[in-house]
Write a protein that holds these residues in place. Structure first.
Motif, mmCIF file in Angstrom:
data_model
loop_
_atom_site.group_PDB
_atom_site.id
_atom_site.type_symbol
_atom_site.label_atom_id
_atom_site.label_comp_id
_atom_site.label_asym_id
_atom_site.label_seq_id
_atom_site.Cartn_x
_atom_site.Cartn_y
_atom_site.Cartn_z
ATOM 1 N N GLU A 94 0.835 -1.207 0.000
ATOM 2 C CA GLU A 94 0.000 0.000 0.000
ATOM 3 C C GLU A 94 0.869 1.256 0.000
ATOM 4 O O GLU A 94 0.555 2.249 -0.684
ATOM 5 N N ASP A 95 1.950 1.245 0.754
ATOM 6 C CA ASP A 95 2.859 2.392 0.769
ATOM 7 C C ASP A 95 3.436 2.650 -0.617
ATOM 8 O O ASP A 95 3.543 3.802 -1.063
ATOM 9 N N ASP A 139 0.858 4.188 -2.887
ATOM 10 C CA ASP A 139 0.766 5.634 -2.635
ATOM 11 C C ASP A 139 1.896 6.378 -3.346
ATOM 12 O O ASP A 139 1.684 7.463 -3.903
ATOM 13 N N THR A 162 1.739 9.351 -6.261
ATOM 14 C CA THR A 162 2.460 10.631 -6.161
ATOM 15 C C THR A 162 3.252 10.920 -7.434
ATOM 16 O O THR A 162 3.229 12.047 -7.954
#
Length: 287
Positions: A157-158, A161, A165
């Motif tokens: 999940e990180d 993200d 970005t």
């Protein structure tokens, strides 16, 4: 629930006269490969062990080891008292016959075959206990896999993200890059031709814009990211599906990099590839 394929579990059980211990170690593998290691007395459990592992696990290279130990301190020895009395009487009679009376040596009698016997091992009972204990070990392995899988999910999940970005960075830079390319091309043409054809100039600008257009790639990246999130939320046996999506994400990142004409978008494309590769490494461990 997301499950990792890398885990270890152990389950012990102490019973009267013996003890059992299962150790299960699993690592990532494309399919399910079970390797039972059993003591000679319990070789008959191999099919049952494989069947239980197939029902509990979907993927992974799994080593299943059973350790069996008999407790010597509680070992049951049975004395054949009838045979001992017979041997004692015979010893005395032999002593009388040879006119050499003496005490009977107990240790000599104990060495005689059949005087001492150990309690027979109840193999069926031992097999039932071993299979029951295997269920506990497999459940412990699944629990460990689930905890590891939860951590893997957070790491992925990180990275998702991070991909979002980088996509936003590229999208925000596109108008500026297009305008800069237009000005650069206009200046170059003017250096060669005093009065460039406006239509010809516009055609060249359109071709350049098409070559550097990454809108479709960015849209597909966003779509794939959303699909990865959906699959993570759904859980289950998702490793192969995620692995396929990593290939798709990597394809779009490569195309974005190949179309880059600006240092900022090039850096973003490189970061995209790094994030995708980090996810791919983690996904190799997901069941």
């Amino acid at each position: 629930m997301i499950c990792s394929m890398t885990a270890f579990a152990r389950a012990d059980r102490h019973l009267q006269g013996y003890s059992l211990a299962w150790e299960i170690k699993s690592v990532n593998h494309r399919y399910l490969e079970v390797s039972p290691r059993l003591p000679d007395a319990l070789r008959g459990l191999e099919n049952g062990v494989r069947e239980k592992c197939r029902k509990a696990l979907a993927r992974g290279k799994v080593e299943v080891t059973l350790r069996y130990q008999q407790d010597d301190s509680e070992a049951s020895l049975e004395l054949n008292e009838t045979l001992v009395k017979q041997l004692s009487d015979v010893s005395r009679r032999v002593g009388d016959i040879v006119q050499h009376p003496g005490q009977v040596n107990p240790m000599e009698i104990l060495r005689y075959p059949g005087v001492l016997s150990s309690q027979e091992l109840d193999v069926e009972l031992l097999q039932r206990e071993a299979l029951s204990l295997l269920d506990e070990a497999l459940q412990a392995l699944i629990d460990t896999r689930a905890r590891e899988g939860e951590q893997l999910g957070k790491l992925i999940e990180d990275r998702l993200d991070g991909i979002g970005t980088q996509v936003e960075i590229v999208k925000a830079a596109i108008p500026r890059i297009k305008e800069a390319q237009r000005e650069r091309l206009r200046h170059r043409i003017q250096e060669v031709v005093e009065s460039p054809d406006p239509d010809r100039l516009e055609q060249e600008l359109v071709l350049l814009a098409q070559k550097m257009d990454v809108e479709e790639e960015l849209d597909r990246l966003i779509t794939h990211v959303a699909e990865v999130r959906r699959i993570l939320k759904k859980g289950g046996h998702i490793g192969r599906r995620l692995d396929f999506l990593m290939q798709e994400l990597n394809r779009e990142a490569n195309t974005t990099a190949s179309k880059s004409v600006d240092s900022e978008t090039t850096a973003a494309a490189v970061e995209l590839k790094v994030l995708i590769e980090q996810m791919r490494e983690q996904i190799q461990n997901i069941e």
